[in-house]
Design a protein around this motif. Sequence first.
Motif, PDB file in Angstrom:
ATOM      1  N   TYR A  11      -3.950   5.222   5.522  1.00  0.00           N
ATOM      2  CA  TYR A  11      -4.431   4.343   6.603  1.00  0.00           C
ATOM      3  C   TYR A  11      -5.568   5.049   7.337  1.00  0.00           C
ATOM      4  CZ  TYR A  11      -4.590   2.225  11.259  1.00  0.00           C
ATOM      5  OH  TYR A  11      -5.018   1.659  12.440  1.00  0.00           O
ATOM      6  N   ASP A  19      -5.977   0.098  17.617  1.00  0.00           N
ATOM      7  CA  ASP A  19      -4.688  -0.324  17.048  1.00  0.00           C
ATOM      8  C   ASP A  19      -4.002  -1.163  18.119  1.00  0.00           C
ATOM      9  OD1 ASP A  19      -2.309  -0.668  15.700  1.00  0.00           O
ATOM     10  OD2 ASP A  19      -1.623   1.387  15.999  1.00  0.00           O
ATOM     11  N   CYS A  39       1.380   6.308  12.911  1.00  0.00           N
ATOM     12  CA  CYS A  39       0.648   5.462  11.973  1.00  0.00           C
ATOM     13  C   CYS A  39       1.301   4.083  11.929  1.00  0.00           C
ATOM     14  CB  CYS A  39       0.672   6.106  10.587  1.00  0.00           C
ATOM     15  SG  CYS A  39      -0.114   5.098   9.305  1.00  0.00           S
ATOM     16  N   VAL A  41       1.221   1.950   9.645  1.00  0.00           N
ATOM     17  CA  VAL A  41       1.634   1.586   8.287  1.00  0.00           C
ATOM     18  C   VAL A  41       2.898   2.335   7.865  1.00  0.00           C
ATOM     19  CG1 VAL A  41       0.951   1.595   5.847  1.00  0.00           C
ATOM     20  CG2 VAL A  41      -0.718   0.987   7.616  1.00  0.00           C
TER      21      VAL A  41
END
Length: 54
Positions: A11, A19, A39, A41
């Motif tokens: 990512y 984000d 993260c 992901v």
Amino acid sequence: MQKYVCSLCGYIYDPEIGDEDSGIAPGTAFKDIPDNWVCPVCAAQKNDFELYEE
């Protein structure tokens, strides 16, 4: 601003995008993200990210 890549899943954190799902506004530099951010992901820690070289 520099992009950073998650060393576990790939990512790429792009500061121009941020984000928003995690409360990180567009325009936020990676160094300014809270240390407890993960993260979006794979949930890797912030220190699992490396500078992304395009």
